[in-house]
Design a protein around this motif. Sequence first.
Motif, PDB file in Angstrom:
ATOM      1  N   UNK A  89       0.801  -1.227   0.000  1.00 45.01           N
ATOM      2  CA  UNK A  89       0.000   0.000   0.000  1.00 45.01           C
ATOM      3  C   UNK A  89       0.834   1.278   0.000  1.00 45.01           C
ATOM      4  N   UNK A  90       2.143   1.165   0.052  1.00 42.67           N
ATOM      5  CA  UNK A  90       3.014   2.334   0.099  1.00 42.67           C
ATOM      6  C   UNK A  90       2.944   3.047  -1.251  1.00 42.67           C
ATOM      7  N   UNK A  91       2.581   4.347  -1.272  1.00 40.41           N
ATOM      8  CA  UNK A  91       2.384   5.036  -2.544  1.00 40.41           C
ATOM      9  C   UNK A  91       3.666   5.352  -3.325  1.00 40.41           C
ATOM     10  N   UNK A  92       4.797   5.557  -2.654  1.00 40.27           N
ATOM     11  CA  UNK A  92       6.055   5.865  -3.325  1.00 40.27           C
ATOM     12  C   UNK A  92       7.128   4.891  -2.828  1.00 40.27           C
ATOM     13  N   UNK A 122      14.856  -3.514  20.119  1.00 40.22           N
ATOM     14  CA  UNK A 122      16.280  -3.352  19.882  1.00 40.22           C
ATOM     15  C   UNK A 122      16.752  -4.324  18.800  1.00 40.22           C
ATOM     16  N   UNK A 123      17.525  -3.786  17.845  1.00 41.19           N
ATOM     17  CA  UNK A 123      18.087  -4.599  16.771  1.00 41.19           C
ATOM     18  C   UNK A 123      17.201  -4.718  15.549  1.00 41.19           C
ATOM     19  N   UNK A 124      15.959  -4.239  15.630  1.00 42.14           N
ATOM     20  CA  UNK A 124      15.067  -4.348  14.472  1.00 42.14           C
ATOM     21  C   UNK A 124      15.301  -3.177  13.508  1.00 42.14           C
ATOM     22  N   UNK A 125      15.168  -3.499  12.232  1.00 47.18           N
ATOM     23  CA  UNK A 125      15.317  -2.478  11.197  1.00 47.18           C
ATOM     24  C   UNK A 125      13.939  -1.978  10.782  1.00 47.18           C
ATOM     25  N   UNK A 126      13.795  -0.663  10.795  1.00 44.97           N
ATOM     26  CA  UNK A 126      12.557  -0.019  10.359  1.00 44.97           C
ATOM     27  C   UNK A 126      12.870   0.730   9.073  1.00 44.97           C
ATOM     28  N   UNK A 167       3.655  12.673   5.460  1.00 41.93           N
ATOM     29  CA  UNK A 167       3.331  11.444   6.175  1.00 41.93           C
ATOM     30  C   UNK A 167       4.509  10.495   6.005  1.00 41.93           C
ATOM     31  N   UNK A 168       4.953   9.933   7.122  1.00 41.79           N
ATOM     32  CA  UNK A 168       6.033   8.948   7.095  1.00 41.79           C
ATOM     33  C   UNK A 168       5.478   7.619   7.562  1.00 41.79           C
ATOM     34  N   UNK A 169       5.621   6.617   6.717  1.00 44.30           N
ATOM     35  CA  UNK A 169       5.172   5.266   7.042  1.00 44.30           C
ATOM     36  C   UNK A 169       6.399   4.468   7.439  1.00 44.30           C
ATOM     37  N   UNK A 170       6.426   4.010   8.682  1.00 48.04           N
ATOM     38  CA  UNK A 170       7.568   3.276   9.224  1.00 48.04           C
ATOM     39  C   UNK A 170       7.221   1.789   9.237  1.00 48.04           C
ATOM     40  N   UNK A 171       7.868   1.065   8.348  1.00 48.48           N
ATOM     41  CA  UNK A 171       7.536  -0.333   8.139  1.00 48.48           C
ATOM     42  C   UNK A 171       8.500  -1.251   8.892  1.00 48.48           C
ATOM     43  N   UNK A 172       7.918  -2.202   9.578  1.00 47.79           N
ATOM     44  CA  UNK A 172       8.669  -3.265  10.232  1.00 47.79           C
ATOM     45  C   UNK A 172       8.326  -4.528   9.457  1.00 47.79           C
ATOM     46  N   UNK A 173       9.215  -4.908   8.564  1.00 49.08           N
ATOM     47  CA  UNK A 173       8.895  -6.014   7.666  1.00 49.08           C
ATOM     48  C   UNK A 173       7.838  -5.576   6.668  1.00 49.08           C
ATOM     49  N   UNK A 174       6.772  -6.331   6.577  1.00 51.42           N
ATOM     50  CA  UNK A 174       5.711  -6.059   5.600  1.00 51.42           C
ATOM     51  C   UNK A 174       4.581  -5.194   6.146  1.00 51.42           C
ATOM     52  N   UNK A 175       4.643  -4.833   7.431  1.00 52.55           N
ATOM     53  CA  UNK A 175       3.539  -4.114   8.069  1.00 52.55           C
ATOM     54  C   UNK A 175       4.026  -2.833   8.719  1.00 52.55           C
TER      55      UNK A 175
END
Length: 160
Positions: free
Chosen positions: A18-21, A92-96, A113-121
């Motif tokens: 769903x990310x527009x760009x 801790x240690x997760x990439x966003x 608007x900033x969408x911060x994704x952790x994996x696919x969500x």
Amino acid sequence: MNKIDKSASFPSPLNRADIPFPDWSYKHIFRHGQCDPAGIVYTPEFFNVFNHAIEAWFCECLNLSYYDFLGPRRTGLGYVNAHADFFSPVQMGEEVEYFIRVCKIGGKSYTLELNAMLGETEALRGLFTTVTTNLDTHSSIDIPTDLRGALNQYVFSDTT
């Protein structure tokens, strides 16, 4: 006693599709010093990284130096509103991975608007309204023409 309006719409997390760009993103791994004793990222750290993403986006996507605005151009890019919706904890240690879009462009301000994704969500979403100012007089000014033109490339409105 105030009651919560259950008919009000609350945001829900986006999926990566769903990310527009999706062609540009800023990645950040949260480190030990950015987390509480339970290993969960401190809330203010997200706002710091949101700003890092915006700075990188200016330079890499808009092809405008964020630092020239604040330095030689004496144009402030201060937030008049900063908001975040949190959907899931980040540890801790997760990439966003952060994606940016322009929600609105006014005469003297714009909203990102900033969408911060952790994996696919989406783990959290930031909403920042910036007002352009003259750093010598601290008064608002029209958005500079080059910035307005660059921002227009990333305007996205959801028409669904």
